[in-house]
Design a protein around this motif. Structure first.
Motif, PDB file in Angstrom:
ATOM      1  N   ASN A 122       6.999   5.831  -5.635  1.00  0.00           N
ATOM      2  CA  ASN A 122       5.974   4.962  -5.065  1.00  0.00           C
ATOM      3  C   ASN A 122       5.352   5.603  -3.834  1.00  0.00           C
ATOM      4  O   ASN A 122       5.988   6.394  -3.128  1.00  0.00           O
ATOM      5  N   SER A 123       4.107   5.231  -3.583  1.00  0.00           N
ATOM      6  CA  SER A 123       3.425   5.739  -2.398  1.00  0.00           C
ATOM      7  C   SER A 123       4.103   5.218  -1.140  1.00  0.00           C
ATOM      8  O   SER A 123       4.757   4.172  -1.143  1.00  0.00           O
ATOM      9  N   PHE A 124       3.940   5.970  -0.048  1.00  0.00           N
ATOM     10  CA  PHE A 124       4.591   5.607   1.217  1.00  0.00           C
ATOM     11  C   PHE A 124       3.569   5.673   2.346  1.00  0.00           C
ATOM     12  O   PHE A 124       2.875   6.673   2.528  1.00  0.00           O
ATOM     13  N   ASN A 125       3.459   4.553   3.077  1.00  0.00           N
ATOM     14  CA  ASN A 125       2.645   4.499   4.287  1.00  0.00           C
ATOM     15  C   ASN A 125       1.164   4.768   4.000  1.00  0.00           C
ATOM     16  O   ASN A 125       0.479   5.469   4.743  1.00  0.00           O
ATOM     17  N   THR A 126       0.665   4.210   2.898  1.00  0.00           N
ATOM     18  CA  THR A 126      -0.748   4.361   2.546  1.00  0.00           C
ATOM     19  C   THR A 126      -1.407   2.983   2.459  1.00  0.00           C
ATOM     20  O   THR A 126      -0.751   1.988   2.149  1.00  0.00           O
ATOM     21  N   PHE A 127      -2.709   2.929   2.719  1.00  0.00           N
ATOM     22  CA  PHE A 127      -3.441   1.671   2.594  1.00  0.00           C
ATOM     23  C   PHE A 127      -3.615   1.304   1.128  1.00  0.00           C
ATOM     24  O   PHE A 127      -3.544   0.131   0.759  1.00  0.00           O
ATOM     25  N   GLN A 128      -3.858   2.296   0.283  1.00  0.00           N
ATOM     26  CA  GLN A 128      -3.939   2.076  -1.154  1.00  0.00           C
ATOM     27  C   GLN A 128      -2.570   2.353  -1.768  1.00  0.00           C
ATOM     28  O   GLN A 128      -2.084   3.478  -1.761  1.00  0.00           O
ATOM     29  N   ARG A 155      -4.469  17.166  -1.016  1.00  0.00           N
ATOM     30  CA  ARG A 155      -3.801  17.591   0.206  1.00  0.00           C
ATOM     31  C   ARG A 155      -4.106  16.622   1.338  1.00  0.00           C
ATOM     32  O   ARG A 155      -5.111  15.914   1.328  1.00  0.00           O
ATOM     33  N   THR A 156      -3.200  16.589   2.312  1.00  0.00           N
ATOM     34  CA  THR A 156      -3.386  15.820   3.533  1.00  0.00           C
ATOM     35  C   THR A 156      -2.687  16.555   4.662  1.00  0.00           C
ATOM     36  O   THR A 156      -1.619  17.142   4.458  1.00  0.00           O
ATOM     37  N   ASN A 205       1.867  14.180  -2.699  1.00  0.00           N
ATOM     38  CA  ASN A 205       2.017  13.433  -3.950  1.00  0.00           C
ATOM     39  C   ASN A 205       2.095  11.938  -3.720  1.00  0.00           C
ATOM     40  O   ASN A 205       1.510  11.147  -4.464  1.00  0.00           O
ATOM     41  N   THR A 206       2.837  11.539  -2.685  1.00  0.00           N
ATOM     42  CA  THR A 206       3.068  10.107  -2.448  1.00  0.00           C
ATOM     43  C   THR A 206       2.590   9.621  -1.089  1.00  0.00           C
ATOM     44  O   THR A 206       2.579   8.411  -0.838  1.00  0.00           O
ATOM     45  N   GLU A 207       2.183  10.539  -0.200  1.00  0.00           N
ATOM     46  CA  GLU A 207       1.761  10.124   1.145  1.00  0.00           C
ATOM     47  C   GLU A 207       0.282  10.330   1.411  1.00  0.00           C
ATOM     48  O   GLU A 207      -0.232   9.851   2.418  1.00  0.00           O
TER      49      GLU A 207
END
Length: 404
Positions: A93-99, A279-280, A287-289
């Motif tokens: 699952n995504s972590f610390n994202t608005f979406q 990328r961020t 992948n998740t952040e």
């Protein structure tokens, strides 16, 4: 009405599911490698995000195909050691994202699926109802021949400023090819876009252990133009080609408008041939952040194209005409405007027009020039008399170099 309602519901549900799947990639692990055409045995990774973020169960299925992408005669047991269909179990699952989203990935080959034959392959992802929600093509090849590729300016006086010519040679010292016209097929790809290809080519010269393909016009491609780009590696701050950012539930990034010019001239602009990189710089695991932002595109043009629609186009939507990427003309602002929800990263894109006959043209907006730096891929398929499948016996790459 009662008869058709279940069908309509299934169609609507399938379409909704596919729209919620984003950031689909099928690539090897090598850095700066975006190709799904790799030697047999190289590991590819399929990854994608589900924006519903509810932990659905997805499966992948692998099918062996002919050189022209029809289902081959091979049984799954003849090209796979293991299973051709498996559940995707790497789910986070995504972590610390608005979406919010769920990230899925699978590596091929893996402990359950080892591919043993070269050739064209179709990778399908299926949902819990066994409906295909998307597909991707990949090619596994053998190094059984050496393919030399040369790319030059068109020799046709009418297209000398707008097209590029591809010539190539297939050297096969260790293969006995008795009838090239029947046993060998070749495919030319531009920028690994399966919608821009040339097929049905026969050798122009036969030599011992060598086939030459030296056409003057039949292997010409439109040069096109360099891709436009943007970078959203910072979700809260402006980066390359972003003019402003607005937050409303999620971040909205407004890109610098593009001005249509019918007399456009070529200007060198390095690109990655329509590809994208997730990328961020604000987290450790893209992948998740990495977050999602609504990217806003603007194309200024005094009048809309006559009988043509305009779409945003690139590898991020698999070089396909996607209704979510359709731009609408604003008569008050004299511009086409569109928006797409995309994961943080560096993206190439261009604008494509589609006429009433569904003809796609990527040159109407940005023009076509012989100087454009494109990558051309030559795929060589070999199926001897009595053979069961098309082997890919070699792959060659060519690049246009205006400085040579």
């Amino acid at each position: 009405m009662k008869i058709y309602l279940p069908i309509l519901i299934l169609f609507f549900c399938s379409k909704t599911i596919s729209q919620n799947l984003k950031s689909i990639q099928l690539r090897p692990f090598q850095e700066n490698n975006y190709s799904s055409i790799v030697p047999l045995g190289i590991v590819l990774e399929l990854s994608f995000d589900d924006l519903d973020a509810d932990g659905k169960e997805y499966k992948y299925r692998i099918e062996h195909m002919t050189h022209d992408w029809e289902k081959s005669r091979l049984l799954s047991s003849q090209f796979i050691d293991g299973f051709d269909e498996n559940t995707i179990i790497n789910v986070t699952n995504s972590f610390n994202t608005f979406q919010s989203y769920t990230h899925y990935s699978v590596r091929i080959p893996n402990i359950n699926t080892v591919i043993t034959k070269s050739g064209n392959y179709l990778l399908s992802v299926l949902n819990y109802n066994d409906d295909v929600v998307f597909t991707r093509k990949f090619v596994l090849y053998e190094n059984a021949s050496i393919v030399g590729v040369d790319v030059s300016r068109s020799r046709n006086a009418k297209t000398i400023n707008t097209e590029q010519t591809v010539e190539f040679t297939v050297n096969h010292p260790n293969l006995r090819i008795n009838n090239p016209a029947q046993e060998v097929n070749v495919v030319l790809l531009k920028n690994e876009n399966w919608n821009e290809k040339i097929t049905d080519l026969q050798p122009t010269f036969f030599m011992p252990n060598q086939l030459k393909y030296t056409y003057s016009n039949k292997t010409n491609f439109w040069g096109g133009n360099e891709y436009l780009n943007f970078d959203s590696k910072f979700i809260r701050n402006k980066s390359i080609n972003t003019v402003r950012i607005v937050f409303d539930d999620i971040f909205n990034h407004y890109l610098y408008p593009y001005n249509y010019d019918e007399n456009i001239s070529y200007k060198y602009n390095p690109d990655i041939n329509g590809q994208f990189v997730i990328r961020t710089l604000e987290a450790n695991n893209p992948n998740t952040e990495a977050d999602y932002a609504m990217m806003h595109f603007t194309l200024y043009k005094d009048e809309p194209f006559e009988n043509k629609d305009v779409y945003i186009y690139g590898a991020f939507n698999n070089f396909e005409i996607d209704e979510n990427a359709k731009m609408e003309y604003n008569f008050e602002d004299k511009s086409y405007q569109g928006q797409i929800l995309l994961k943080q990263g560096f993206y190439n894109y261009t604008f494509a027009t589609v006429d009433d006959y569904n003809n796609v043209n990527t040159n109407d907006v940005n023009g076509s020039f012989f100087q454009t730096e494109n990558e051309y891929t030559v795929l060589v398929y070999y199926k001897p008399f009595g053979g069961l499948y098309d082997r890919v016996i070699g792959v060659g790459y060519g690049y246009y170099n205006q400085n040579r």
